[in-house]
Design a protein around this motif. Structure first.
Motif, PDB file in Angstrom:
ATOM      1  N   VAL A   1       0.834  -1.087  -0.031  1.00 42.77           N
ATOM      2  CA  VAL A   1      -0.077   0.083   0.003  1.00 42.77           C
ATOM      3  C   VAL A   1       1.001   1.256  -0.059  1.00 42.77           C
ATOM      4  O   VAL A   1       1.645   1.469   0.838  1.00 42.77           O
ATOM      5  CB  VAL A   1      -0.846  -0.263   1.266  1.00 42.77           C
TER       6      VAL A   1
ATOM      7  N   TRP B   1      -3.458   6.240   0.507  1.00 33.59           N
ATOM      8  CA  TRP B   1      -4.609   6.030   1.294  1.00 33.59           C
ATOM      9  C   TRP B   1      -5.453   7.523   1.244  1.00 33.59           C
ATOM     10  O   TRP B   1      -4.762   8.606   1.433  1.00 33.59           O
ATOM     11  CB  TRP B   1      -4.376   5.388   2.579  1.00 33.59           C
TER      12      TRP B   1
ATOM     13  N   SER C   1      -8.730   5.812   5.662  1.00 35.61           N
ATOM     14  CA  SER C   1      -8.054   4.607   5.639  1.00 35.61           C
ATOM     15  C   SER C   1      -8.187   3.812   4.271  1.00 35.61           C
ATOM     16  O   SER C   1      -7.641   2.666   4.486  1.00 35.61           O
ATOM     17  CB  SER C   1      -8.000   3.743   6.838  1.00 35.61           C
TER      18      SER C   1
ATOM     19  N   VAL D   1      -7.851   2.275   0.930  1.00 35.45           N
ATOM     20  CA  VAL D   1      -6.295   2.166   0.145  1.00 35.45           C
ATOM     21  C   VAL D   1      -6.705   2.849  -1.339  1.00 35.45           C
ATOM     22  O   VAL D   1      -7.747   2.498  -2.063  1.00 35.45           O
ATOM     23  CB  VAL D   1      -6.091   0.657  -0.007  1.00 35.45           C
TER      24      VAL D   1
END
Length: 243
Positions: free
Chosen positions: A183, A186, A190, A192
């Protein structure tokens, strides 16, 4: 000569001027690839049962773009459908998944966008969150919002490390992260927003960089990066196999 970028085609039941169904790509996506210096070419999936030929077909391109689209069928990642899930045509799912697997196996430079990122996560063994709360703190459907980028990531080397505004249009997102994915961006809730493959030459974003290609430095850089990687592959291939 412009690097040849395979844009995985979308199946359309009706297309203006055609009597039957068609294989299409968003004009904005083609404009962004062309504007960055590439030659966008729509890849037709071919007749049913011919996907085994796809790796060989994609190997002839310098880069691949895995575009957005409708929801991926949840059975593809081992889940029952949510009431708000709207799966695409099963053959579209099969084409997109096969294209993502081929890109990873072949090492072809690729950029995955929205559904394309979700397809990438799925072929790497991940799952999807099938519906984001529409009343959540970040509007993800047809709205702009900020994303934060992981410093030191490959993505940061392309778009910079500062937060920036993106054009978002999705109601699903990465849930369990797939193997070999990292990842690298973001949203403030939160969600992604970008991943990169740790072994293959693939960068994926959840937003639609083609929407703001003409005005956003970061979005333009994503397409520029794809073309640069594709050009490097083209040059290396010519060195290995001179005419």
């Amino acid at each position: 000569m412009r690097p040849r970028i395979a844009v995985i085609g979308r199946r359309a039941v009706s297309v203006s001027g055609l009597r039957f169904s068609g294989t299409i790509a968003a004009e904005a996506m083609g404009d962004a690839v062309f504007g960055a210096g590439g030659e966008p070419l729509i890849l037709h999936g071919g007749p049913r049962g011919r996907l085994a030929e796809l790796p060989g077909r994609l190997a002839g391109f310098d880069g691949v773009l895995l575009p957005g689209g409708a929801d991926l069928g949840p059975a593809r990642y081992g889940r029952e459908p949510h009431p708000m899930t709207r799966p695409d045509h099963d053959e579209q799912d099969a084409l997109d998944l096969a294209a993502a697997r081929a890109v990873i196996a072949l090492g072809v430079p690729a950029l995955a966008v929205c559904r394309g990122m979700q397809v990438l996560n799925t072929v790497c063994g991940g799952t999807l969150l099938q519906h984001l709360d529409e009343d959540g703190p970040v509007p993800h459907v047809d709205a702009p919002h900020e994303v934060s980028v992981e410093p030191g990531s490959r993505l940061a080397s392309v778009v910079g490390h500062r937060a920036f505004t993106v054009s978002s249009y999705h109601h699903q997102a990465v849930d369990r992260l797939g193997d070999a994915l990292r990842v690298v961006a973001w949203a403030s809730d939160s969600c992604v927003e970008a991943v990169e493959h740790t072994g293959a030459d693939v960068l994926a974003v959840q937003w639609h960089p083609e929407d703001l290609f003409g005005t956003s430095r970061q979005d333009a850089a994503l397409f520029g990066d794809l073309i640069e990687r594709a050009a490097a592959r083209r040059a290396a291939t010519r060195e290995e196999h001179p005419v």
